[in-house]
Design an enzyme around this catalytic site. Structure first.
Site, PDB file in Angstrom:
ATOM      1  CG  ASP A  22      44.170  27.874  54.323  1.00 11.85           C
ATOM      2  OD1 ASP A  22      44.113  28.905  53.683  1.00 11.85           O
ATOM      3  OD2 ASP A  22      44.271  27.691  53.392  1.00 11.85           O
ATOM      4  CB  ALA A  45      37.463  27.738  52.410  1.00 14.54           C
ATOM      5  CG  LEU A  85      38.920  25.559  43.952  1.00 13.34           C
ATOM      6  CD1 LEU A  85      38.495  24.950  42.895  1.00 13.34           C
ATOM      7  CD2 LEU A  85      40.586  26.134  44.135  1.00 13.34           C
ATOM      8  CE  LYS A  86      42.305  34.260  44.943  1.00 15.16           C
ATOM      9  NZ  LYS A  86      43.029  35.951  45.875  1.00 15.16           N
ATOM     10  CE1 TYR A 144      35.025  33.064  42.852  1.00 16.33           C
ATOM     11  CE2 TYR A 144      34.288  35.011  41.693  1.00 16.33           C
ATOM     12  CZ  TYR A 144      34.644  34.881  43.064  1.00 16.33           C
ATOM     13  OH  TYR A 144      34.698  35.387  44.084  1.00 16.33           O
ATOM     14  CB  VAL A 157      46.232  49.584  29.338  1.00 17.59           C
ATOM     15  CG1 VAL A 157      44.606  49.910  29.693  1.00 17.59           C
ATOM     16  CG2 VAL A 157      47.165  50.284  30.370  1.00 17.59           C
ATOM     17  NE  ARG A 168      36.241  45.434  37.141  1.00 15.84           N
ATOM     18  CZ  ARG A 168      36.024  45.577  35.824  1.00 15.84           C
ATOM     19  NH1 ARG A 168      35.652  47.246  35.517  1.00 15.84           N
ATOM     20  NH2 ARG A 168      36.287  44.997  34.712  1.00 15.84           N
ATOM     21  N   GLY A 178      35.025  38.759  28.441  1.00 17.33           N
ATOM     22  CA  GLY A 178      33.949  39.146  29.542  1.00 17.33           C
ATOM     23  C   GLY A 178      33.946  40.270  30.344  1.00 17.33           C
TER      24      GLY A 178
HETATM   25  C1  UD1 Z   1      37.891  40.001  39.153  1.00 12.09           C
HETATM   26  C2  UD1 Z   1      37.157  39.277  39.058  1.00 12.09           C
HETATM   27  C3  UD1 Z   1      36.305  39.110  40.245  1.00 12.09           C
HETATM   28  C4  UD1 Z   1      37.015  38.923  41.230  1.00 12.09           C
HETATM   29  C5  UD1 Z   1      38.236  40.484  41.334  1.00 12.09           C
HETATM   30  C6  UD1 Z   1      39.106  40.411  42.599  1.00 12.09           C
HETATM   31  C7  UD1 Z   1      36.323  38.589  36.972  1.00 12.09           C
HETATM   32  C8  UD1 Z   1      35.546  38.715  35.415  1.00 12.09           C
HETATM   33  N1  UD1 Z   1      35.953  38.938  37.508  1.00 12.09           N
HETATM   34  O1  UD1 Z   1      37.208  41.269  38.818  1.00 12.09           O
HETATM   35  O2  UD1 Z   1      36.020  37.913  40.370  1.00 12.09           O
HETATM   36  O3  UD1 Z   1      36.635  39.366  43.057  1.00 12.09           O
HETATM   37  O4  UD1 Z   1      38.620  39.738  40.477  1.00 12.09           O
HETATM   38  O5  UD1 Z   1      40.004  41.560  42.576  1.00 12.09           O
HETATM   39  O6  UD1 Z   1      38.013  38.044  36.577  1.00 12.09           O
HETATM   40  N2  UD1 Z   1      43.011  45.170  33.655  1.00 12.09           N
HETATM   41  C9  UD1 Z   1      43.963  44.931  32.485  1.00 12.09           C
HETATM   42  N3  UD1 Z   1      45.299  44.534  32.409  1.00 12.09           N
HETATM   43  C10 UD1 Z   1      45.757  43.557  33.513  1.00 12.09           C
HETATM   44  C11 UD1 Z   1      44.951  43.244  34.242  1.00 12.09           C
HETATM   45  C12 UD1 Z   1      43.547  43.558  34.627  1.00 12.09           C
HETATM   46  O7  UD1 Z   1      44.348  46.636  31.980  1.00 12.09           O
HETATM   47  O8  UD1 Z   1      46.897  43.136  33.475  1.00 12.09           O
HETATM   48  C13 UD1 Z   1      41.842  45.877  33.930  1.00 12.09           C
HETATM   49  C14 UD1 Z   1      40.763  44.846  33.607  1.00 12.09           C
HETATM   50  O9  UD1 Z   1      40.509  44.882  32.528  1.00 12.09           O
HETATM   51  C15 UD1 Z   1      39.819  45.462  34.493  1.00 12.09           C
HETATM   52  C16 UD1 Z   1      40.518  46.316  35.673  1.00 12.09           C
HETATM   53  O10 UD1 Z   1      41.917  45.856  35.339  1.00 12.09           O
HETATM   54  O11 UD1 Z   1      39.087  46.664  34.043  1.00 12.09           O
HETATM   55  C17 UD1 Z   1      41.153  44.860  37.033  1.00 12.09           C
HETATM   56  O12 UD1 Z   1      41.076  43.794  36.290  1.00 12.09           O
HETATM   57  P1  UD1 Z   1      41.153  42.758  37.456  1.00 12.09           P
HETATM   58  O13 UD1 Z   1      41.895  42.839  38.414  1.00 12.09           O
HETATM   59  O14 UD1 Z   1      40.978  41.329  37.241  1.00 12.09           O
HETATM   60  O15 UD1 Z   1      39.680  42.544  38.398  1.00 12.09           O
HETATM   61  P2  UD1 Z   1      38.073  42.275  37.826  1.00 12.09           P
HETATM   62  O16 UD1 Z   1      38.480  41.614  36.279  1.00 12.09           O
HETATM   63  O17 UD1 Z   1      37.505  43.259  37.981  1.00 12.09           O
END
Ligand code: UD1
Length: 339
Positions: free
Chosen positions: A31, A82, A84-85, A152, A220, A234, A295
Site C-alpha cells: 500500500d 488499490a 482512486l475511488k 471512476y 438529505v 442503496r 448524478g
Molecule cells: C458512492 C459512489 C460509488 C461508491 C460508493 C461507496 C457515486 C455516484 N457513487 O455511491 O461509486 O462505490 O459511494 O459507498 O458517488 N446522501 C445524502 N447526504 C449526504 C451524502 C449522501 O443524502 O451527505 C445520499 C445520496 O444522495 C444517496 C445515498 O445518500 O442517495 C448514498 O450516497 P453515498 O454514500 O454517497 O453513496 P452512493 O452515491 O450510492
C-alpha cells in the site's frame, strides 16, 4: 493460502486481511498509504494476535511488486483493492483515475503471471450497472462504457475488460470480479473502520461525523424520489460481510472469469439509515432536506444470489449492525487513525 493484498491497508483491504487471518490464510499488504495509515497493522495485530506484513510502495511499479514477491512470496493469489475511488473527483481528474486504476492492474498482472499466481480477485463496483429498469441488478446488467456517467466507474469496467482478455490468454488463471455495493460499517472491536480524509462524500461517514459533533447537520439529498419515503435507496453492506466474501471468493476460485455482486439485496433509504444511526447514538441528529445531488440514482440494489449459490456466502449483518459498529468506531477514533 499466501495472498498479496494490493491496496491492502485501505478500508476494505484491512477488513479482508483480518478475515483472511481468521480463516488461516497469510495476507501481505502492499500500500502506498495515500489514503490510510500505517497504524492499521497494529490494529490488525491487536484484533487477530497475528501481525500482517506491510510493504509501503506503489502497486503500479513492477519492481516494487517483484520485491514483494521475492521477500514475502510465493503468492497463490492477488487481491487488487488499490484504486482512486471518489466519483466526483474522477470527473475533475480523469487522467489520474484512468492511469492509476489501470496501471496498477497491468503491473500486478505482469508480475503475478510471471511469478505463477493462480488467482486474481478484483475490487469492482456496483456502479457498472445504472439502468433503473434492471433493478435489482444481476451480474448480467452491466452497461456499455459510454453509458456510465463518470471516469471512476468507467475505469472499473475497463479493468473488467482487461481481465477478461488476460484470462482468455491464460486459461488456467482464476479471475474473480467482485462488484461491491455500498460498503459501510466497521470491525466490531472499533479498532478499524473507514477513515476518509476531509469532509466525507458518502452518507455513512458523514452521519458519523455529525453524530460525533465534527459536522453540524446531515443534508438529505432529495426527498422527492420515486421511493417509499422519497429519499434515495442503496444496498449498504457491512464491510465485515464484504471481507468474508473475498475469503469465500478466493477459496472457491476456479479457472475462468466470474463476476459476483456483493450486497445484501435490501434497499435502505437515506432516512432509514439516519434513523438507525439515531437509535445507535440514542438521540436525534440534526438534519435538513437539500436538493438532489447531481448524478444520483433513486435506487440501486442487487441480487446477491449468484454469490450465495456459488460461494456459500451471504451478508448477514443488518443496517442496525452497520450503524452500531460505525458509531463504536467513530467514538473510539474521533480523529481517525492518526487522531
Ligand atoms: C458512492 C459512489 C460509488 C461508491 C460508493 C461507496 C457515486 C455516484 N457513487 O455511491 O461509486 O462505490 O459511494 O459507498 O458517488 N446522501 C445524502 N447526504 C449526504 C451524502 C449522501 O443524502 O451527505 C445520499 C445520496 O444522495 C444517496 C445515498 O445518500 O442517495 C448514498 O450516497 P453515498 O454514500 O454517497 O453513496 P452512493 O452515491 O450510492
Amino acid at each position: 493460502m499466501r495472498v498479496l493484498l494490493a491496496g491492502g491497508a485501505g478500508y476494505v483491504g484491512t477488513h479482508t486481511a483480518i478475515a483472511l487471518l481468521e480463516a488461516g490464510h497469510e495476507p501481505v499488504m502492499l500500500d502506498d498509504l495515500s489514503n490510510t495509515s500505517r497504524v492499521v497493522t497494529e490494529r490488525v495485530a491487536e484484533i487477530t494476535g497475528t501481525s500482517v506484513p506491510l510493504v509501503v510502495g506503489d502497486a503500479a511499479d513492477d519492481e516494487i511488486i517483484e520485491s514483494v514477491f521475492d521477500e514475502h512470496g510465493p503468492f497463490e493469489a492477488i487481491i487488487h483493492f488499490a484504486a482512486l475511488k471518489a466519483v466526483g473527483e474522477s470527473v475533475e481528474r480523469p487522467l489520474d483515475y484512468y492511469a492509476n486504476n489501470l496501471d496498477t492492474t497491468y503491473a500486478l498482472l505482469r508480475v503475478g503471471l510471471a511469478k505463477g499466481i493462480r488467482s486474481f480477485v478484483f475490487s469492482s463496483t456496483g456502479t457498472v450497472y445504472s439502468d433503473p429498469a434492471d433493478l435489482p441488478f444481476t451480474e448480467e446488467a452491466t452497461r456499455d462504457l459510454v453509458e456510465l456517467s463518470n471516469p471512476y466507474s468507467k475505469s472499473k469496467l475497463m479493468n473488467e475488460t482487461v481481465l477478461a482478455d488476460v484470462q482468455n490468454a491464460h486459461p488456467e488463471l482464476n479471475v474473480t470480479l467482485l462488484r461491491y455495493f455500498n460498503p459501510v460499517g466497521a470491525h466490531e472491536s472499533g479498532l478499524v473502520g473507514e477513515d476518509p480524509k476531509g469532509v466525507p462524500n458518502n452518507l455513512m461517514p458523514f452521519v458519523a461525523r455529525v453524530a460525533v459533533g465534527v459536522l453540524p447537520e446531515v443534508g438529505v439529498f432529495g426527498d422527492d424520489y420515486d421511493t417509499p419515503d422519497g429519499t434515495g435507496q442503496r444496498d449498504y453492506i457491512h464491510v465485515v460481510d464484504l471481507a468474508e466474501g473475498h475469503v469465500k471468493a478466493l477459496e472457491n476460485a476456479h479457472p475462468g472469469l466470474v463476476a459476483y455482486n456483493l450486497g445484501t439485496g435490501n434497499p435502505v433509504s437515506v432516512l432509514e439509515l439516519i434513523t438507525s444511526f439515531e437509535k445507535a447514538v440514542g438521540r436525534e441528529l440534526p438534519k435538513a432536506m437539500k436538493p438532489r445531488r447531481a448524478g444520483d440514482l433513486a435506487a440501486t440494489y442487487c441480487t446477491p444470489i449468484k454469490a450465495e449459490r456459488a460461494l456459500g456466502w451471504k451478508a448477514t449483518r443488518t443496517i442496525d449492525d452497520m450503524t452500531r459498529d460505525v458509531w463504536n468506531w467513530q467514538q473510539k477514533n474521533p480523529g481517525g487513525y492518526e487522531g
